[in-house]
Enzyme design. Structure first.
Site, short mmCIF file in Angstrom:
data_model
loop_
_atom_site.label_atom_id
_atom_site.label_comp_id
_atom_site.label_asym_id
_atom_site.label_seq_id
_atom_site.Cartn_x
_atom_site.Cartn_y
_atom_site.Cartn_z
N GLY A 1 0.84 -1.18 0.00
CA GLY A 1 0.00 0.00 0.00
C GLY A 1 0.88 1.24 0.00
CB CYS B 1 6.17 1.51 6.62
SG CYS B 1 5.71 3.11 5.96
CG LEU B 2 6.79 1.07 0.33
CD1 LEU B 2 6.11 1.64 -0.90
CD2 LEU B 2 7.81 0.01 -0.05
CD GLN C 1 4.01 5.51 2.47
OE1 GLN C 1 2.96 5.03 2.11
NE2 GLN C 1 5.05 4.78 2.85
CG HIS D 1 0.54 0.91 7.37
ND1 HIS D 1 1.59 0.36 8.08
CD2 HIS D 1 1.11 1.80 6.50
CE1 HIS D 1 2.73 0.90 7.65
NE2 HIS D 1 2.47 1.77 6.70
CD GLU D 2 -0.52 2.63 3.06
OE1 GLU D 2 -0.09 3.80 3.03
OE2 GLU D 2 0.23 1.64 3.08
CG HIS E 1 1.37 6.49 5.90
ND1 HIS E 1 2.61 6.91 6.33
CD2 HIS E 1 1.53 5.19 5.53
CE1 HIS E 1 3.47 5.90 6.24
NE2 HIS E 1 2.85 4.85 5.77
NI NI Z 1 3.56 2.92 5.40
#
Ligand code: NI
Length: 158
Positions: free
Chosen positions: A46, A89-90, A51, A131-132, A135
């Site tokens: 995701g 997470c990226l 991000q 999670h997203e 963000h």
């Molecule tokens: Ni993330």
């Protein structure tokens, strides 16, 4: 479609609250396309707009089997259950820890054309959605556990 640079832990942009999307236009579609390309290239499940440095409430999630969910201006309308599982997470490359999340999440959101819809996800998709959405509010998964807090302290955040 092009790949955009991922903002990583330590950059204060990640801690800012994203604003609602107001224009469902070509620049939003370009953003969503680029987010998907970037997520696939970095092998994420995701990605949220923050991000890639854009403070707007837009998310792309990989549902598997070449299906993708685009979520604009989401609201969580129902959650059920609780599952603790490993998360990454990226924007926090190389770090994983167990985080509790709802087992089922139902959201209200808009698609890329501004059309409202509801979506219910379970297990890892529910985890991804939570999670997203975090963000979009400047919250990272490392905020939830002692290991995560320790990682933040040693990787550019106080
Ligand atoms: Ni993330």
């Amino acid at each position: 479609m092009s790949t955009r640079k991922i903002v990583v832990l330590g950059n204060e942009t990640l801690r800012k609250k994203s604003k609602p999307v107001t224009d469902f236009d070509e620049s939003l579609w370009q953003l969503l396309d680029d987010m998907k390309t970037t997520m696939l290239e970095k092998k994420g499940m995701g990605i949220s707009a923050v991000q890639v440095g854009v403070l707007r409430r837009a998310i792309v999630i990989d549902l598997g089997e070449d299906e993708f969910l685009e979520i604009i201006n989401p609201e969580i309308i129902k959650t059920k259950g609780r599952v603790t599982d490993s998360e990454g997470c990226l924007s926090v490359p190389g770090f994983y820890c167990d985080v509790p999340r709802p087992r089922v999440v139902k959201i209200f959101a808009f698609d890329r054309h501004g059309k409202p819809f509801e979506f219910e996800g379970e297990e890892y998709i529910a985890r991804c959605i939570c999670h997203e959405i975090d963000h979009l509010n400047g919250v990272l998964f490392v905020d939830y556990t002692d290991e995560g807090k320790e990682y933040k302290r040693t990787h550019g955040e106080k």
